[in-house]
Scaffold this active site. Structure first.
Site, short mmCIF file in Angstrom:
data_model
loop_
_atom_site.label_atom_id
_atom_site.label_comp_id
_atom_site.label_asym_id
_atom_site.label_seq_id
_atom_site.Cartn_x
_atom_site.Cartn_y
_atom_site.Cartn_z
N SER A 83 42.12 40.02 39.84
CA SER A 83 42.16 40.66 38.52
C SER A 83 42.57 42.11 38.68
CB SER A 83 40.79 40.57 37.83
OG SER A 83 40.86 41.05 36.50
N ASP A 84 43.22 42.63 37.66
CA ASP A 84 43.62 44.04 37.69
C ASP A 84 43.68 44.57 36.26
OD1 ASP A 84 44.79 46.21 39.61
OD2 ASP A 84 46.06 46.28 37.83
N GLN A 85 43.42 45.85 36.13
CA GLN A 85 43.41 46.46 34.80
C GLN A 85 44.23 47.75 34.78
OE1 GLN A 85 39.80 48.53 32.94
NE2 GLN A 85 39.79 46.58 31.86
N ALA A 120 44.56 41.73 33.53
CA ALA A 120 45.18 40.49 33.96
C ALA A 120 44.27 39.72 34.91
CB ALA A 120 46.52 40.76 34.63
#
Length: 207
Positions: A83-85, A120
């Protein structure tokens, strides 16, 4: 690396596959723990620098996939979660500030404005090589806070590892006027609604 206890009624369904969170973030670890599944955590060692002319959605999705797939060889028969933001303000990406000075600058630029958090998610099956993904967009309107309030907030929370310096699960909520989202967990860093769908599609029984 952390392991969590597996509920007895899920032992049979989950015993065949390992679940690995490709992150050392305590926020994502706490969120994933809410699902009651046994999982491990591992650092993916991915360069999180945005590429030139890359959109916020493009950056977050590329990095989420890269983090999950980075553990493919280390866990050859597992479900890997990445996950990444990325925060987007006036067309500019805001990453993790890293320092107090950068956090002050970020919060000053965000004052009274609305920004987007692109979070994401990727689920990579290292057995089949299949990667599923999703992306949540949360719109956050900040209050017209003062410099003194910024300083007080940063001294209390030190959110230097949070995109846009926004630690919404703690005192950062006092800096926010409004949040518009389809998933309240996305802003913290791991969209659990989307993750439940991806895990179910991969054959994982959650409830």
């Amino acid at each position: 690396m952390q392991k969590q206890a597996l509920p007895l009624d899920q032992t049979a369904s989950q015993a065949a596959r390992r679940l690995v969170l490709a992150s050392t973030s305590p926020y994502r670890r706490e969120l994933l723990g809410r699902l009651g599944l046994a999982f491990e955590t591992a650092a993916p060692h991915v360069d999180e620098t945005a590429l030139p002319h890359e959109t916020a959605a493009g950056t977050s999705l590329r990095l989420a996939i890269a983090k999950a797939e980075a553990l493919h060889d280390q866990y050859p028969d597992a479900l890997l979660i990445g996950s990444d933001q990325v925060a987007l303000l006036d067309g500019q990406q805001l990453g993790k500030p890293g320092t107090h000075q950068r956090a002050v600058a970020q919060l000053q630029s965000m004052r009274g404005k609305t920004l987007e958090f692109h979070t994401a998610l990727a689920l990579h099956d290292s057995r089949s090589g299949r990667t599923q993904h999703a992306c949540d967009i949360t719109r956050v309107t900040m209050r017209d806070y003062t410099d003194a309030q910024i300083e007080h907030y940063l001294q209390r929370e030190q959110p230097y590892d949070c995109a846009g310096s926004a630690k919404v699960e703690a005192l950062g909520i006092a800096m926010i006027a409004q949040v518009a989202s389809t998933d309240p967990t996305a802003l913290i860093g791991l969209p659990l609604i989307a993750l439940c769908s991806l895990l179910t599609d991969a054959g994982v029984e959650i409830v």
